[in-house]
Design a protein around this motif. Structure first.
Motif, short mmCIF file in Angstrom:
data_model
loop_
_atom_site.label_atom_id
_atom_site.label_comp_id
_atom_site.label_asym_id
_atom_site.label_seq_id
_atom_site.Cartn_x
_atom_site.Cartn_y
_atom_site.Cartn_z
N VAL A 49 -19.60 -21.29 -28.58
CA VAL A 49 -18.75 -20.56 -27.64
C VAL A 49 -17.45 -21.32 -27.40
O VAL A 49 -16.36 -20.73 -27.36
CB VAL A 49 -19.51 -20.31 -26.32
CG1 VAL A 49 -18.56 -19.75 -25.26
CG2 VAL A 49 -20.68 -19.36 -26.54
N ASP A 53 -16.59 -19.38 -31.92
CA ASP A 53 -17.28 -19.06 -33.17
C ASP A 53 -18.28 -17.93 -32.92
O ASP A 53 -19.50 -18.14 -32.89
CB ASP A 53 -17.99 -20.32 -33.69
CG ASP A 53 -18.45 -20.19 -35.13
OD1 ASP A 53 -18.19 -19.14 -35.75
OD2 ASP A 53 -19.07 -21.14 -35.64
N LEU A 54 -17.76 -16.73 -32.75
CA LEU A 54 -18.58 -15.57 -32.38
C LEU A 54 -18.37 -14.40 -33.34
O LEU A 54 -18.52 -13.25 -32.95
CB LEU A 54 -18.25 -15.14 -30.94
CG LEU A 54 -18.46 -16.21 -29.86
CD1 LEU A 54 -18.00 -15.70 -28.51
CD2 LEU A 54 -19.91 -16.65 -29.79
N GLY A 261 -27.11 -11.53 -35.47
CA GLY A 261 -26.18 -12.26 -34.62
C GLY A 261 -25.96 -13.69 -35.08
O GLY A 261 -26.92 -14.42 -35.35
N LEU A 263 -24.92 -16.21 -33.30
CA LEU A 263 -25.51 -17.14 -32.34
C LEU A 263 -27.02 -17.26 -32.55
O LEU A 263 -27.60 -18.34 -32.40
CB LEU A 263 -25.21 -16.71 -30.91
CG LEU A 263 -23.76 -16.82 -30.46
CD1 LEU A 263 -23.62 -16.37 -29.01
CD2 LEU A 263 -23.23 -18.24 -30.63
#
Length: 373
Positions: A49, A53-54, A261, A263
């Motif tokens: 975050v 880096d999303l 995702g 993450l």
């Protein structure tokens, strides 16, 4: 000992388990744990975050494949080829996609009682449901499976460890399931998301792809870090194969890696490679909680202590003549999952999630006992 926030703090969470209840209600429904995340997972998420880096996931990172293969070998005695992994957002979406490929519009069987999304999400996707009731002792009904295979069952979804009972299927049972499904040409989709959560006491999880050549030929395993490490909202799971035939099926999937995702992928890499000590602490706490429940259930309430997972399948037949989940929410301030969500006939049952502190488990039992009188 894994840390659990106070009840007031838990009720500030926005996830499904805790959202929407009145103050003071103890939620023990959806399979989310209350333990604080393992520190390496928290760190990798904060780092992602902080650097913004999303974005999208780029394929199956070699680091994830290596991390999972190491975890599987170390914890499950499972030899995984990292090149036979494919990403999906979650296990249920993967199951539906694989059913669509191998048996479009076909029949899908599973042991009943069953994970509620099997009942809710498969019919709208065009599949007919074939529940196979568990035997009286909780074992998989092999004769029932054989009968349904003779009737043309296309796919068996095999939840092992089983949800909601927490039973771990022994190798001989798995071998017979594999032989039967191979004989009749049915596919087995093994939902092994709870495999890392086998509790102390002697049960041993046998990964589906380690059962036999027949199992590898007719089966695909689906798994994730989400249940063992409490990462469900990050949306990253894997389909695992061990035969050319099964890999050909996975290659036909329309789900792209970028739909998982990022993450979730980052968290899973760390979970599988750096969080064994945290998981061991959690398993010890779950074992203690299981003992607290086993010794503290009120009269008229029964269960078979689960061999794995953090859910208990409670039968209130000797204590209530109404829906136990509704009664206990209104009279005890304890939210359980209704048994009828898992099997429409399970009117005397409720599922209790004990993935929390011993103090909250004890408080739930106290409230339940008081409400039942």
């Amino acid at each position: 000992m894994p840390k659990v926030p106070a009840l007031e703090e838990l009720q500030q969470r926005r996830s499904e388990k805790w959202f929407g209840y009145d103050d003071g209600v103890i939620a023990a429904t959806v399979a989310e744990m209350d333990f604080e995340l393992a520190e390496p997972i928290t760190a990798v998420l904060h780092d992602a975050v902080s650097r913004g880096d999303l974005g999208y996931t780029a394929g199956v990172p070699a680091s994830l494949g290596d991390a999972f293969a190491g975890f599987a070998r170390r914890r499950l005695d499972w030899q995984v080829d990292p090149d036979q992994l494919a990403l999906v957002p979650d296990v249920m979406l993967g199951l539906i996609e694989l059913c669509r490929i191998v048996a479009p519009g076909g029949s899908v069987g599973f042991a009943s009682a069953a994970y509620p999304p099997f009942l809710l999400q498969l019919p709208p996707a065009g599949f007919s449901l074939v529940p196979i009731p568990l035997a009286a002792d909780g074992a998989f009904d092999l004769d029932g499976l054989a009968a349904r295979l003779r009737d043309g069952l296309d796919v068996l979804i095999l939840a092992n460890p089983h949800n909601p009972t927490g039973r771990v299927l022994p190798r001989d049972e798995l071998e017979q399931i594999a032989d039967l499904c191979a004989q009749y040409g049915a596919w087995v989709l093994a939902d092994e998301i709870h495999a890392p959560l086998v509790l102390p006491g002697g049960a041993k999880h046998v990964p589906w792809l380690e059962v036999s050549d027949a199992a590898r030929s007719c089966g695909i395993s689906l798994t994730s870090a989400s249940k063992a490490f409490n990462l469900a909202g990050l949306k990253a799971a894997m389909m695992v194969t061990a035969s050319d035939r099964a890999q050909d099926v996975v290659r036909r999937s329309s789900i792209a890696s970028e739909q998982a995702g990022l993450l979730g992928v980052l968290a899973a890499e760390v979970a599988f490679s750096q969080c064994d000590d945290w998981l061991d602490d959690v398993l010890r706490q779950l074992d203690r909680n299981r003992t607290v429940i086993d010794t503290g259930l009120p009269a008229g309430v029964s269960w078979t202590p689960p061999q794995a997972t953090y859910v208990g399948w409670l039968d209130f037949a000797g204590a209530l003549d109404e829906d136990p989940a509704h009664f206990l929410l209104s009279k005890a301030g304890v939210a359980l999952s209704p048994g009828t969500s898992y099997d429409p006939a399970a009117t005397t049952f409720a599922r209790l999630n004990f993935g929390t502190s011993e103090e909250l488990v004890t408080e739930m039992l106290t409230r339940i006992s008081t409400a039942l009188g």
